[in-house]
Design an enzyme around this catalytic site. Structure first.
Site, mmCIF file in Angstrom:
data_model
loop_
_atom_site.group_PDB
_atom_site.id
_atom_site.type_symbol
_atom_site.label_atom_id
_atom_site.label_comp_id
_atom_site.label_asym_id
_atom_site.label_seq_id
_atom_site.Cartn_x
_atom_site.Cartn_y
_atom_site.Cartn_z
ATOM 1 N N THR A 12 0.883 -1.236 0.003
ATOM 2 C CA THR A 12 -0.009 0.062 -0.102
ATOM 3 C C THR A 12 0.895 1.102 -0.041
ATOM 4 O OG1 THR A 12 -1.537 -1.190 1.241
ATOM 5 C CG2 THR A 12 -1.831 1.181 1.381
ATOM 6 N N VAL A 13 1.838 1.309 1.059
ATOM 7 C CA VAL A 13 2.552 2.667 1.105
ATOM 8 C C VAL A 13 3.650 2.818 0.139
ATOM 9 C CG1 VAL A 13 3.978 3.942 2.613
ATOM 10 C CG2 VAL A 13 2.160 2.615 3.742
ATOM 11 N N LYS A 104 5.852 2.366 12.351
ATOM 12 C CA LYS A 104 5.597 2.965 13.602
ATOM 13 C C LYS A 104 5.824 1.601 14.739
ATOM 14 C CE LYS A 104 1.294 1.056 12.350
ATOM 15 N NZ LYS A 104 -0.105 1.277 11.695
ATOM 16 N N GLU A 128 8.530 10.429 9.580
ATOM 17 C CA GLU A 128 7.113 11.296 9.555
ATOM 18 C C GLU A 128 5.729 10.281 9.703
ATOM 19 O OE1 GLU A 128 6.906 14.912 10.306
ATOM 20 O OE2 GLU A 128 4.752 13.810 10.517
ATOM 21 N N GLY A 133 -0.391 8.955 9.422
ATOM 22 C CA GLY A 133 -0.345 9.124 7.980
ATOM 23 C C GLY A 133 0.259 10.564 7.250
ATOM 24 N N ILE A 135 -0.630 13.402 8.098
ATOM 25 C CA ILE A 135 -0.725 14.606 9.248
ATOM 26 C C ILE A 135 0.929 14.881 9.538
ATOM 27 C CG2 ILE A 135 -1.830 15.749 10.956
ATOM 28 C CD1 ILE A 135 -3.792 13.434 11.007
ATOM 29 N N GLY A 186 -12.120 -4.598 4.679
ATOM 30 C CA GLY A 186 -10.376 -4.423 4.658
ATOM 31 C C GLY A 186 -9.933 -3.112 5.545
ATOM 32 N N ASP A 200 -1.625 -0.183 18.854
ATOM 33 C CA ASP A 200 -1.076 0.601 17.955
ATOM 34 C C ASP A 200 -1.142 2.202 18.360
ATOM 35 O OD1 ASP A 200 -0.683 0.855 14.864
ATOM 36 O OD2 ASP A 200 -2.172 2.231 15.470
ATOM 37 N N LYS A 204 2.226 4.506 19.037
ATOM 38 C CA LYS A 204 2.471 5.746 18.230
ATOM 39 C C LYS A 204 2.484 6.872 19.424
ATOM 40 C CE LYS A 204 -0.508 4.834 14.277
ATOM 41 N NZ LYS A 204 -1.695 4.609 13.732
HETATM 42 N N1 LIG Z 1 -1.021 1.260 4.941
HETATM 43 C C1 LIG Z 1 -1.142 2.474 5.501
HETATM 44 O O1 LIG Z 1 -2.035 3.155 5.465
HETATM 45 C C2 LIG Z 1 0.075 2.953 6.440
HETATM 46 C C3 LIG Z 1 -0.067 4.147 7.175
HETATM 47 C C4 LIG Z 1 0.839 4.496 8.157
HETATM 48 C C5 LIG Z 1 2.031 3.756 8.213
HETATM 49 N N2 LIG Z 1 2.149 2.487 7.501
HETATM 50 C C6 LIG Z 1 3.301 1.630 7.754
HETATM 51 O O2 LIG Z 1 3.954 1.645 6.548
HETATM 52 C C7 LIG Z 1 4.417 0.172 6.329
HETATM 53 C C8 LIG Z 1 4.027 -0.810 5.123
HETATM 54 O O3 LIG Z 1 2.455 -0.611 5.233
HETATM 55 P P1 LIG Z 1 1.544 -1.382 4.168
HETATM 56 O O4 LIG Z 1 0.574 -1.271 4.450
HETATM 57 O O5 LIG Z 1 2.240 -0.789 2.815
HETATM 58 O O6 LIG Z 1 2.250 -2.932 3.994
HETATM 59 P P2 LIG Z 1 1.932 -3.790 2.803
HETATM 60 O O7 LIG Z 1 0.824 -3.312 1.879
HETATM 61 O O8 LIG Z 1 1.656 -5.227 3.562
HETATM 62 O O9 LIG Z 1 3.165 -3.850 2.180
HETATM 63 C C9 LIG Z 1 4.261 -4.557 2.622
HETATM 64 C C10 LIG Z 1 5.280 -4.677 1.487
HETATM 65 O O10 LIG Z 1 6.561 -5.327 2.042
HETATM 66 C C11 LIG Z 1 6.931 -6.473 1.399
HETATM 67 N N3 LIG Z 1 7.515 -7.336 2.353
HETATM 68 C C12 LIG Z 1 6.862 -7.917 3.508
HETATM 69 N N4 LIG Z 1 7.908 -8.624 4.260
HETATM 70 C C13 LIG Z 1 9.166 -8.717 3.330
HETATM 71 C C14 LIG Z 1 10.369 -9.434 3.359
HETATM 72 N N5 LIG Z 1 10.272 -10.319 4.370
HETATM 73 N N6 LIG Z 1 11.099 -9.397 2.327
HETATM 74 C C15 LIG Z 1 10.787 -8.340 1.496
HETATM 75 N N7 LIG Z 1 9.645 -7.647 1.034
HETATM 76 C C16 LIG Z 1 8.721 -7.958 2.101
HETATM 77 C C17 LIG Z 1 5.830 -6.995 0.622
HETATM 78 O O11 LIG Z 1 6.050 -7.705 -0.394
HETATM 79 P P3 LIG Z 1 4.993 -8.514 -1.546
HETATM 80 O O12 LIG Z 1 4.145 -7.502 -1.869
HETATM 81 O O13 LIG Z 1 5.679 -9.444 -2.310
HETATM 82 O O14 LIG Z 1 4.237 -9.489 -0.259
HETATM 83 C C18 LIG Z 1 4.968 -5.767 0.411
HETATM 84 O O15 LIG Z 1 5.315 -5.131 -0.875
HETATM 85 C C19 LIG Z 1 4.098 -0.381 7.828
HETATM 86 O O16 LIG Z 1 5.291 -0.219 8.662
HETATM 87 C C20 LIG Z 1 2.781 0.251 8.331
HETATM 88 O O17 LIG Z 1 2.689 0.179 9.636
HETATM 89 C C21 LIG Z 1 1.170 2.029 6.891
#
Ligand SMILES: NC(=O)c1ccc[n+]([C@@H]2O[C@H](COP(=O)([O-])OP(=O)(O)OC[C@H]3O[C@@H](n4cnc5c(N)ncnc54)[C@H](OP(=O)(O)O)[C@@H]3O)[C@@H](O)[C@H]2O)c1
Length: 449
Positions: A12-13, A104, A128, A133, A135, A186, A200, A204
């Site tokens: 996602t990010v 986080k 940040e 997110g 903000i 989701g 969580d 934070k």
């Molecule tokens: N989602 C949000 O809105 C949001 C908001 C603020 C902060 N965050 C933070 O941002 C970070 C990412 O969140 P996300 O929602 O983007 O997560 P996500 O959608 O689950 O994406 C995680 C990515 O990391 C890859 N990955 C996971 N384990 C791995 C490993 N062992 N080796 C290599 N690649 C690996 C995955 O690869 P595959 O795709 O191939 O599985 C995927 O591309 C987290 O720390 C989360 O707390 C997220």
């Protein structure tokens, strides 16, 4: 000049970071004098569609393609979780690479280790996106507001629980039903523990409190209660009392002592936090010079989170250009005392189930009186099976007195259960923000000339 970057994760990010870096490439070049190039992106499955335009062989499942490439000067971590993210970040730092992370959990639990490593290696670590997110919270607290003694932080910093309590308020449905719907859509993880049990938000809060109060706080310093105990009945009674229930993260410093808690509270409808619904986040900050500030916006999501990550990337590139580092001294901060008797002095909501017969309410009132707790308002509803529900909102009370009253109520023969006890937010002591700002605007301003 190109700055070569490596991205860890393209979910996602990460996908948002790729897209936003592409969209803003020209501006970044204008601002930093460098063109950011994402050379390699580490994922688990290189065949999975990513939903963003990616050039040629950019995806890899070999960490060394990013971490051991000497041309990569900046690593962006969007994998999440503790391992392998922690090891990857420490490896990047040891190799002299700057780091931007959205993680986080990692920064809350291992922030000190990571920032110390960054200082030793003379590289930047920015995070940040880890709280709130889109903000801007960390940079204002670390930068614009550092001239202040911050005394209060209070906010809604977990979107999943805010979505759940907002839906419970909107529909009158119970927690379990709304959680199941949120999981189907989701909005909540299949294992929702970290969100609904308040962890969580607590993580934070440790990040925000460490920066705002110029200290290092640990997760164990935060008293944590989630939203599992909130029922449709609590939400309905809160409505009758002109309140909504919100999961609040609260940090305050009084006479050098910190109090840190995450807990559901009744928030009066006139309080600005009451209007923060669904996946939105908000944070109040009170500083001795700045007064009251409120930050509000999207707390998660692909592009909102990418907005914060790419903002950090730009800052790293600007610092690289100027040859300066902000990570210096980030963890050399005094430890402050954290209060163990958590729970604020203030008004409380108590819901109990008792026998619906004459004299019972007098007994309940007697217990409150004996414990020195005075009642501000009372609601009473008949239930099936000869029972009644009694809801009391107290005047301001110390938590010890309230606990004593609740313990004694539970011992009454006529009381089946003390179902819930929740703090009620104050408008004047804790939440005068909008009124104060309006008063300030109306007050004549002293001339400086
Ligand atoms: N989602 C949000 O809105 C949001 C908001 C603020 C902060 N965050 C933070 O941002 C970070 C990412 O969140 P996300 O929602 O983007 O997560 P996500 O959608 O689950 O994406 C995680 C990515 O990391 C890859 N990955 C996971 N384990 C791995 C490993 N062992 N080796 C290599 N690649 C690996 C995955 O690869 P595959 O795709 O191939 O599985 C995927 O591309 C987290 O720390 C989360 O707390 C997220």
């Amino acid at each position: 000049m190109d700055v070569v970057m490596g991205l860890l994760g393209c979910g996602t990010v990460g996908a948002g970071v790729v897209e936003l870096t592409r969209r803003r490439a020209e501006r970044i070049e204008e601002m930093t004098g460098t063109r950011p190039v994402i050379k390699k992106i580490l994922v688990r499955d290189t065949t999975k569609p990513r939903g963003v335009r990616l050039h040629g062989e950019v995806l890899t499942d070999r960490p060394e393609d990013v971490l051991d490439d000497p041309t990569v000067g900046l690593v962006i971590e969007t994998i999440g979780g503790i391992e392998p993210a922690r090891s990857f970040i420490l490896r990047a730092i040891a190799a002299g690479k700057h780091v931007v992370t959205a993680n986080k959990d990692l920064m809350a639990l291992h922030g000190e280790e990571i920032l110390d490593a960054a200082e030793s290696a003379h590289v930047e670590v920015f995070y940040e996106a880890a709280v709130g997110g889109a903000i801007p919270l960390i940079r204002p607290l670390k930068g614009c507001l550092t001239s202040n003694e911050i005394t209060d932080l209070k906010g809604i910093i977990n979107g999943t629980t805010n979505y759940i309590v907002s839906k419970m308020t909107e529909t009158g449905a119970d927690f379990e039903a709304v959680l199941a719907e949120a999981q189907a859509l989701g909005y909540a993880e299949s294992d929702p523990t970290s969100d609904v049990d308040g962890l969580d938000a607590a993580r934070k809060l440790t990040i925000l409190a460490s920066i705002a109060f110029h200290t290092r706080v640990n997760l164990a310093d935060v008293s944590v209660r989630g939203i599992r105990s909130i029922t449709a009945a609590d939400v309905a009674y809160a409505k009758e009392l002109n309140c909504v229930i919100k999961l609040l993260a609260v940090g305050r410093e009084r006479d050098g002592v910190l109090q840190l808690e995450v807990r559901p509270s009744l928030v009066p409808l006139a309080h600005p936090l009451a209007a923060v619904s669904d996946a939105f986040n908000a944070l109040f900050v009170r500083g001795d010079a700045a007064g009251d500030l409120m930050f509000f916006g999207r707390g998660a999501g692909c592009m909102p989170t990418a907005s914060a990550v790419v903002g950090d990337v730009i800052e790293v590139l600007q610092n690289m250009r100027m040859g300066i580092s902000e990570t210096v001294g980030a963890t050399r901060l005094p430890r402050k005392v954290v209060a163990t008797n958590q729970g604020p002095e203030g008004r409380y909501y108590i819901r109990l189930t008792a026998k619906d017969r004459p004299g019972v309410f007098a007994q309940v009132a007697g217990v409150f009186g004996d414990a020195g707790v005075s009642m501000e308002s009372v609601l009473q509803r008949r239930l099936a099976d000869q029972d009644a529900q009694i809801v009391v909102v107290t005047h301001s009370v110390r938590q010890a007195e309230l606990t004593a009253a609740a313990d004694r109520l539970a011992l009454l023969e006529a009381v089946a259960a003390v179902d819930n006890v929740l703090p009620v937010e104050e408008m004047d002591a804790d939440g005068p923000v909008m009124d104060d700002i309006m008063d300030d605007l109306a007050a004549p301003t002293a001339s400086l000339s």
